[in-house]
Design an enzyme around this catalytic site. Structure first.
Site, PDB file in Angstrom:
ATOM      1  N   HIS A   1       0.793  -1.225   0.000  1.00 24.67           N
ATOM      2  CA  HIS A   1       0.000   0.000   0.000  1.00 24.67           C
ATOM      3  C   HIS A   1       0.829   1.281   0.000  1.00 24.67           C
ATOM      4  O   HIS A   1       0.283   2.352  -0.258  1.00 24.67           O
ATOM      5  CB  HIS A   1      -0.951  -0.005   1.208  1.00 24.67           C
ATOM      6  CG  HIS A   1      -0.256  -0.287   2.488  1.00 24.67           C
ATOM      7  ND1 HIS A   1      -0.007  -1.583   2.925  1.00 24.67           N
ATOM      8  CD2 HIS A   1       0.280   0.534   3.418  1.00 24.67           C
ATOM      9  CE1 HIS A   1       0.646  -1.531   4.072  1.00 24.67           C
ATOM     10  NE2 HIS A   1       0.831  -0.266   4.395  1.00 24.67           N
TER      11      HIS A   1
ATOM     12  N   HIS B   1      28.403  -5.000  -8.885  1.00 22.95           N
ATOM     13  CA  HIS B   1      29.201  -5.755  -7.920  1.00 22.95           C
ATOM     14  C   HIS B   1      28.482  -6.946  -7.307  1.00 22.95           C
ATOM     15  O   HIS B   1      29.128  -7.899  -6.878  1.00 22.95           O
ATOM     16  CB  HIS B   1      29.668  -4.841  -6.781  1.00 22.95           C
ATOM     17  CG  HIS B   1      30.638  -3.802  -7.220  1.00 22.95           C
ATOM     18  ND1 HIS B   1      31.305  -3.006  -6.333  1.00 22.95           N
ATOM     19  CD2 HIS B   1      31.056  -3.422  -8.455  1.00 22.95           C
ATOM     20  CE1 HIS B   1      32.097  -2.176  -6.989  1.00 22.95           C
ATOM     21  NE2 HIS B   1      31.953  -2.403  -8.280  1.00 22.95           N
TER      22      HIS B   1
ATOM     23  N   ARG C   1      36.342 -10.307 -10.248  1.00 15.44           N
ATOM     24  CA  ARG C   1      36.537 -10.545  -8.814  1.00 15.44           C
ATOM     25  C   ARG C   1      35.228 -10.590  -8.048  1.00 15.44           C
ATOM     26  O   ARG C   1      35.133 -11.179  -6.982  1.00 15.44           O
ATOM     27  CB  ARG C   1      37.463  -9.478  -8.225  1.00 15.44           C
ATOM     28  CG  ARG C   1      36.861  -8.098  -8.129  1.00 15.44           C
ATOM     29  CD  ARG C   1      37.881  -7.069  -7.617  1.00 15.44           C
ATOM     30  NE  ARG C   1      37.290  -5.839  -7.189  1.00 15.44           N
ATOM     31  CZ  ARG C   1      36.944  -4.831  -7.993  1.00 15.44           C
ATOM     32  NH1 ARG C   1      37.142  -4.951  -9.288  1.00 15.44           N
ATOM     33  NH2 ARG C   1      36.405  -3.730  -7.511  1.00 15.44           N
TER      34      ARG C   1
END
Length: 143
Positions: free
Chosen positions: A9, A98, A132
């Protein structure tokens, strides 16, 4: 691209603006949110969106509640769902780059509608960097 969206809501106006923006861009929308300001339970809609993402019925999800926290917590209960609570475009961008987030959670009581639309646009147009970050993302899910 298919986008699943759900809100409680606190977010009907946000959802309406976001859906209009996305449809103008050519996205297909799976709508699980409420269209009224009558009190509802955010988990009902958060689970629907997360299920769509988990089962690959949608490429990405958008969830909206007052703080963005409860509905993000709900979505994150689903395997392979990474819901990120975002309140700026920069956070939305980093969540994709990331964290490979696939659901954006928007705090309706702490962002404006134009800000929310901009965050969604950034989220959906930003790619995961991998590298990475991939190893870290792979460690998120419980096996």
């Amino acid at each position: 691209m298919k986008i699943s969206i759900g809100n409680d809501h606190a977010g009907p106006d946000y959802k309406k603006a976001i859906v209009q923006f996305l449809e103008e861009k050519g996205y297909t929308i799976l709508n699980h949110g409420t269209d009224t300001f009558d009190s509802v339970d955010y988990p009902d809609f958060g689970h629907e969106v997360a299920y769509d993402v988990q089962m690959k019925k949608a490429d990405f999800g958008i969830v909206i509640c007052g703080s963005g926290n409860g509905i993000a917590m709900t979505a994150n209960k689903h395997q392979d769902v990474r819901a990120a609570l975002c309140w700026t475009k920069e956070i939305a961008e980093l969540a994709r780059q990331h964290n490979d987030a696939n659901v954006i959670s928007i705090p309706a009581r702490f962002t404006s509608i134009p800000q929310a639309v901009a965050m969604v646009d950034t989220f959906l147009t930003t790619a995961f960097e991998g590298g990475r970050h991939a190893n870290r993302v792979n460690k998120i899910a419980c096996k």
